[in-house]
Design an enzyme around this catalytic site. Structure first.
Site, short mmCIF file in Angstrom:
data_model
loop_
_atom_site.label_atom_id
_atom_site.label_comp_id
_atom_site.label_asym_id
_atom_site.label_seq_id
_atom_site.Cartn_x
_atom_site.Cartn_y
_atom_site.Cartn_z
CE LYS A 116 43.09 53.23 35.73
NZ LYS A 116 44.53 52.96 35.65
CD GLU A 199 34.74 48.94 30.19
OE1 GLU A 199 34.66 48.13 31.14
OE2 GLU A 199 35.79 49.16 29.58
CE LYS A 200 25.03 44.53 28.44
NZ LYS A 200 23.65 45.06 28.57
CG HIS A 234 38.67 46.36 43.58
ND1 HIS A 234 38.22 45.84 42.39
CD2 HIS A 234 37.57 46.86 44.19
CE1 HIS A 234 36.93 46.06 42.28
NE2 HIS A 234 36.50 46.67 43.36
CE LYS A 236 45.91 41.81 39.58
NZ LYS A 236 46.95 42.36 38.68
NE ARG A 291 51.96 47.85 38.97
CZ ARG A 291 50.67 47.98 38.75
NH1 ARG A 291 50.22 49.06 38.15
NH2 ARG A 291 49.82 47.05 39.10
#
Ligand code: MV4
Length: 457
Positions: A116, A199-200, A234, A236, A291
Site C-alpha cells: 500500500k 496518513e492524515k 471492511h 462491502k 483484479r
C-alpha cells in the site's frame, strides 16, 4: 484468441467467468476441491479437475495443483476471478513460466499495488492526489517525527494490510508509540510483513472507486465510478453506480486522474482505483485493486460493457474497442451482497439451503451459485449471491431493490437479508447521505426487520 481457459476459482464468480467464455465461444474448464465435487462450477463446466482437500491452502491456493490441471486440460490461459490467487504476483509469474497467460495485469504491478505504501509512492509520482502521509517507515521514532509534521489524528497502516488488519486511528504521540508496536506485530503475524506507514486521518469519508480497462496497445478507458461506502468491518455490503456524490464534472476529473495513473504505470487489463472522497469533494488515492471486483455488475449494467469478456480479450492481445465518449453512465444500478451470516452477530453461518426464492423481474440480475439443497461450507467465503437492480434513476433503482429483497427468501440458514432490507428502506440511504460509518450510524440491530416466516434467520 484462447482455445481453453482454466477458471481458478469457485462460487458465483466461477459461473460468471464460465458465462463470459460461452459468450466468446471459448472452452472453459474448472478446478474443484473435494468439498466442491457437486458444486455448480464443477458440474456445469465441460471438464473439472480435482485439485485437493477442502481447505483453500490445499486446493484453490495450491499453485502446483492448479498449474498441473491447466496442463492436463490444455488450457492456454487462467482466469483467477477475485480473492484467492487473483492478486498473487508469484502465481502470475508461475503461469508465465509455464507458457500460460494469466488473465490480469503485469505481475510487477500486482506486486507494487500489494504494497500500500509503494502504491502511494507510485501514485504521488504519477500526479494522483494523496492524503498527507509517509512512505514506509523504518521505526517508531520516524513515525513520531513524521506525525508531528502533519498533525493528529493520523491513520497508522500496515503496508501489506487488508481488511483493516494492522490499521488504527491515533490521536497522540503516546497512542502512536503503543499502536505502532501492536499494529506492526499484527501485520507481521497476518501478512509476514510488519512494515508501517502513516496518513492524515479523514473522518467519515465516502469510498468511491474508478473502474478502468487498458489494452496492451496503449489504449485505456475508465468506466466511471462505483460508490462502496456502505461497509461493515471492511466488508462491502451495498455498492452502486453512479455515486450520489458525483456530478459529471467530478466524474470526469476522477476518471482522468485514474487514466493518468494507468498511463504512468503502463497498466494493462481491468483495474480499480479506490479513492476516499471528503465532504468538500476532494478525493485522495487509497489503494488499487489489480483484479476483477465483486461489485463489477453495477458497472456492467450502467455502461453495457461485459468486463469479464474484455479482460479475456485484452489478455489475448485484442485492442480495446471502446470509446470514452460512449461510456457515460446510463441509469442507476445497485448491488447488495447476500451472505450466510447471523443477522445479529454478523458471524458466518454455514449450513444447507433447503429452499430459496428469487425475484423474477427484467431489471433484476442475480449472480449466484446457490439453489435448493446447496451446501454452504465453513471452508469458503459465505457470500451466497449478489442481487443487482437497474433503474432509470436512483429512486427507481431503490424501489426496485426493495421489491427484489421482499421477493427473496432463504430457508434452512441465516442470512443478512434483514440488514439489507434495513439499508434499502433507510431515509439516509434514500437521501444518498452515505459514508463509511453508515451501518453503525443508521442500522441499529433493534430496528432491523425480522426475517420472513419459515426462515431460520
Ligand atoms: C483511511 C480512512 C481514513 N483516513 N485512511 C479502510 C480499509 C483500508 N483499505 C483503508 N481504510 C481507510 N483508510 C485515511 N487516511 C478510513 C478508512 C476506512 C474505510 C475506507 C473505505 C471504506 C470503508 C472504511 C471503513 C473504515 C475505515
Amino acid at each position: 484468441m484462447f482455445k481453453t481457459i482454466l477458471i481458478a476459482n469457485r462460487g458465483e464468480i466461477a459461473l460468471r467467468i464460465l458465462r463470459a467464455c460461452e459468450t466468446l465461444g471459448i472452452r472453459a474448464v474448472t478446478v474443484h476441491s473435494e468439498a466442491d465435487a457437486e458444486a455448480p462450477h464443477a458440474k456445469l463446466a465441460s471438464e473439472s479437475h480435482l485439485i485437493g482437500p477442502a481447505p483453500v491452502a490445499q486446493s484453490y491456493l495450491n499453485v502446483a495443483a492448479i498449474l498441473d490441471a491447466a496442463k492436463r486440460s490444455g488450457a492456454d490461459a487462467i482466469h483467477p476471478g477475485y480473492g484467492l490467487l487473483s492478486e498473487n504476483a508469484d502465481f502470475a509469474e508461475a503461469c508465465a513460466r509455464e507458457g500460460i497467460t494469466f488473465i490480469g495485469p503485469q505481475p510487477e504491478l500486482i506486486r507494487m499495488m500489494g504494497s500500500k505504501s509503494a502504491a502511494r509512492d507510485a501514485m504521488a509520482l504519477a500526479g494522483v492526489p494523496i492524503l498527507p502521509g509517509t512512505s514506509e517507515l523504518p521505526d517508531v521514532e520516524s513515525a513520531l517525527s513524521e506525525a508531528a509534521r502533519f498533525g493528529y489524528p493520523v491513520m497508522l497502516k500496515a503496508t501489506s494490510g487488508g481488511g483493516g488488519i494492522g490499521m488504527q486511528v491515533v490521536h497522540s504521540d503516546a497512542e502512536l508509540s503503543k499502536a505502532f508496536t501492536m499494529c506492526s506485530a499484527r501485520a507481521k503475524a497476518y501478512f509476514g510483513n510488519g512494515s508501517m506507514y502513516l496518513e492524515k486521518f479523514l473522518a467519515e469519508p465516502r469510498h468511491v472507486e474508478i473502474q478502468v480497462l487498458a489494452d496492451a496497445h496503449g489504449h485505456a478507458v475508465h468506466l466511471n465510478e462505483r460508490e462502496c461506502s456502505i461497509q461493515r468491518r471492511h466488508q462491502k455490503v451495498v455498492e452502486e453506480a453512479p455515486s450520489p456524490a458525483l456530478d459529471a464534472e467530478l466524474r470526469m476529473r476522477m476518471g482522468e486522474v485514474a487514466l493518468q495513473a494507468v498511463r504512468s504505470l503502463g497498466y494493462t487489463n481491468a483495474g480499480t482505483f479506490e479513492f476516499l472522497l471528503d465532504a468538500e469533494r476532494n478525493f485522495y488515492f487509497l489503494e488499487m485493486n489489480t483484479r476483477l471486483q465483486v461489485e463489477h455488475p453495477v458497472t456492467e449494467l450502467t455502461t453495457g460493457v461485459d468486463l469479464v469478456a474484455w479482460q479475456i480479450r485484452i489478455a489475448a492481445g485484442e485492442a480495446l474497442a471502446l470509446r470514452q465518449a460512449d461510456l457515460e453512465p446510463r441509469g442507476h444500478a445497485i448491488e447488495v451482497r447476500i451472505y450466510a451470516e447471523d443477522p445479529v452477530t454478523f458471524f458466518p453461518a454455514p449450513g444447507t439451503i433447503t429452499s430459496v426464492r428469487w425475484p423474477a423481474a427484467p431489471h433484476v440480475r442475480i449472480d449466484t451459485w446457490v439453489g435448493d439443497g446447496s451446501v454452504v461450507s465453513p471452508h469458503y467465503d459465505p457470500m451466497l449471491a449478489k442481487l443487482i437492480v437497474h433503474g432509470s434513476d436512483r429512486p427507481q433503482a431503490i424501489a426496485r431493490m426493495r421489491e427484489a429483497l421482499d421477493a427473496t427468501a432463504f430457508e434452512g440458514l441465516k442470512t443478512n437479508l434483514p440488514l439489507l432490507k434495513q439499508v434499502a428502506a433507510s431515509p439516509a440511504f434514500a437521501q444518498g447521505a452515505l459514508h463509511t460509518g453508515f451501518i453503525a450510524t443508521h442500522c441499529a440491530p433493534e430496528s432491523r426487520p425480522k426475517a420472513g416466516a419459515g426462515t431460520a434467520g
